[in-house]
Design an enzyme around this catalytic site. Structure first.
Site, mmCIF file in Angstrom:
data_model
loop_
_atom_site.group_PDB
_atom_site.id
_atom_site.type_symbol
_atom_site.label_atom_id
_atom_site.label_comp_id
_atom_site.label_asym_id
_atom_site.label_seq_id
_atom_site.Cartn_x
_atom_site.Cartn_y
_atom_site.Cartn_z
ATOM 1 N N ASN A 9 0.593 -0.825 -0.100
ATOM 2 C CA ASN A 9 0.148 0.064 -0.392
ATOM 3 C C ASN A 9 0.612 1.411 -0.155
ATOM 4 O OD1 ASN A 9 -1.770 2.112 0.356
ATOM 5 N ND2 ASN A 9 -2.272 1.307 2.514
ATOM 6 N N LYS A 11 0.189 4.512 0.134
ATOM 7 C CA LYS A 11 -0.449 5.361 0.316
ATOM 8 C C LYS A 11 -0.555 6.463 -0.674
ATOM 9 C CE LYS A 11 0.444 3.634 4.471
ATOM 10 N NZ LYS A 11 -0.158 3.628 6.374
ATOM 11 N N HIS A 96 -9.636 1.278 4.710
ATOM 12 C CA HIS A 96 -8.051 1.293 5.592
ATOM 13 C C HIS A 96 -8.693 2.166 6.542
ATOM 14 C CE1 HIS A 96 -3.855 2.113 6.434
ATOM 15 N NE2 HIS A 96 -3.878 1.694 5.569
ATOM 16 N N GLU A 98 -6.749 4.230 8.332
ATOM 17 C CA GLU A 98 -6.747 6.145 7.614
ATOM 18 C C GLU A 98 -7.766 6.298 6.374
ATOM 19 O OE1 GLU A 98 -2.938 5.653 5.130
ATOM 20 O OE2 GLU A 98 -1.545 4.865 7.701
ATOM 21 N N GLU A 168 -4.958 -5.403 10.595
ATOM 22 C CA GLU A 168 -4.373 -3.737 11.018
ATOM 23 C C GLU A 168 -4.296 -3.569 12.418
ATOM 24 O OE1 GLU A 168 -2.168 -3.129 6.472
ATOM 25 O OE2 GLU A 168 -4.173 -1.355 7.123
ATOM 26 N N GLY A 174 2.534 2.778 10.569
ATOM 27 C CA GLY A 174 3.653 3.424 10.918
ATOM 28 C C GLY A 174 3.721 3.470 11.496
ATOM 29 N N SER A 213 3.289 -1.794 10.706
ATOM 30 C CA SER A 213 4.995 -2.410 10.633
ATOM 31 C C SER A 213 5.637 -3.775 10.508
ATOM 32 C CB SER A 213 5.019 -1.512 12.146
ATOM 33 O OG SER A 213 4.824 -0.422 12.216
HETATM 34 C C1 PEP Z 1 -0.491 0.222 5.981
HETATM 35 O O1 PEP Z 1 -0.655 1.351 5.863
HETATM 36 O O2 PEP Z 1 -1.342 -0.507 5.317
HETATM 37 C C2 PEP Z 1 0.412 -0.389 6.821
HETATM 38 C C3 PEP Z 1 0.417 -1.543 7.441
HETATM 39 O O3 PEP Z 1 1.743 0.231 6.808
HETATM 40 P P1 PEP Z 1 2.464 0.631 7.699
HETATM 41 O O4 PEP Z 1 3.144 -1.832 6.961
HETATM 42 O O5 PEP Z 1 3.868 1.245 7.289
HETATM 43 O O6 PEP Z 1 2.956 0.145 9.298
#
Ligand code: PEP
Length: 252
Positions: A9, A11, A96, A98, A168, A174, A213
């Site tokens: 992803n 973003k 997601h 976000e 997630e 992040g 992460s």
């Molecule tokens: C994500 O944005 O779905 C995500 C898992 O980000 P990160 O791997 O940076 O934590």
């Protein structure tokens, strides 16, 4: 047997030159490796045609990061499912955290997005996950189950295994603080059990990805859990060597 999937992803990151460089590196890296998992990149909408063109002779799929639930029409600034399909996307991320947190997407809207995706022939990757406050209150299972039930109530269990789940935890996205393999496996098992209440065979075939992460140094430990079928990767998907190393860590 579930085939693992690693999805990147991006973003709201990237540029034309970054897309070209990153995908060229991924293609070379993949050709030189024994990696045998499904791989997906989800760039910003504007770079999707370029990504599709660059990956036309490769096994890497391209997907969107979001979609609108409506048919094409007067919805300024939005992208319809059929537009993603026409532009040769195979997958789309929906719900997601976000989008839930910053754009107010409700469980119901996320369920509708999953439905619109499937109607257009796109595989939705439906994101579920609790906040840190939810977890500290001991509410993780209830919150994740409620998010999943919205998708099941609107779409029925037959949306799976075509649809994919990504667990997630919001506090892991992040932040550099991943869920432990045990914490992740616990929620993945709950997700699979919930689907199994409707159809155990479908539950056994549904891919449940972990995101939050994931990095080259923790991927193998996370992916070795029995109910984890790959990952949804944010930051590390922007660095070809890291993304490839994560793909390499994914077990079949
Ligand atoms: C994500 O944005 O779905 C995500 C898992 O980000 P990160 O791997 O940076 O934590």
């Amino acid at each position: 047997m579930r085939r693992s999937l690693v999805a990147g992803n991006w973003k709201m990151n990237g540029s034309v030159s970054m897309t070209k460089d990153l995908l060229a590196e991924l293609k070379v890296g993949l050709d030189q490796s024994m990696i045998d998992v499904d791989i997906l990149v989800c760039p910003p909408f504007l770079y999707i045609p370029l990504a599709v063109q660059m990956l036309s002779a490769s096994s890497i799929s391209v997907g969107g990061q979001n979609l609108d639930i409506h048919e094409p029409g007067a919805y300024t600034g939005e992208i319809a499912a059929e537009m993603l399909k026409e532009n040769l996307c195979d997958y789309v991320i929906v719900g997601h955290s976000e989008r839930r947190a910053l754009y107010g997407e409700s469980n119901d809207l996320v369920a509708q997005k999953a439905k619109a995706a499937v109607a257009a022939g796109l595989k939705p990757i439906v994101c579920l996950g609790e906040t840190l406050e939810d977890r500290e209150r001991g509410d993780t299972g209830r919150v994740v189950r409620k998010q999943l039930m919205s998708v099941l109530d609107l779409n029925g269990v037959d949306i799976f295994p075509f649809a994919i789940i990504a667990y997630e935890p919001v506090w892991a996205i992040g932040t550099g603080r991943s869920a432990s393999p045990h914490e992740a496996q616990e929620v993945h098992a709950l997700i699979r059990e919930t689907i199994a209440e409707f159809n155990p065979t479908v539950a056994g075939h549904t891919r449940v990805l972990y995101g939050g992460s994931v990095k080259p140094d923790n991927a193998q430990a996370i992916f070795s859990s029995p109910d984890i079928d790959g990952g949804l990767i944010g930051g590390a998907a922007l660095v070809a060597s890291d993304f490839l190393a994560i793909c390499e860590s994914t077990e079949q």
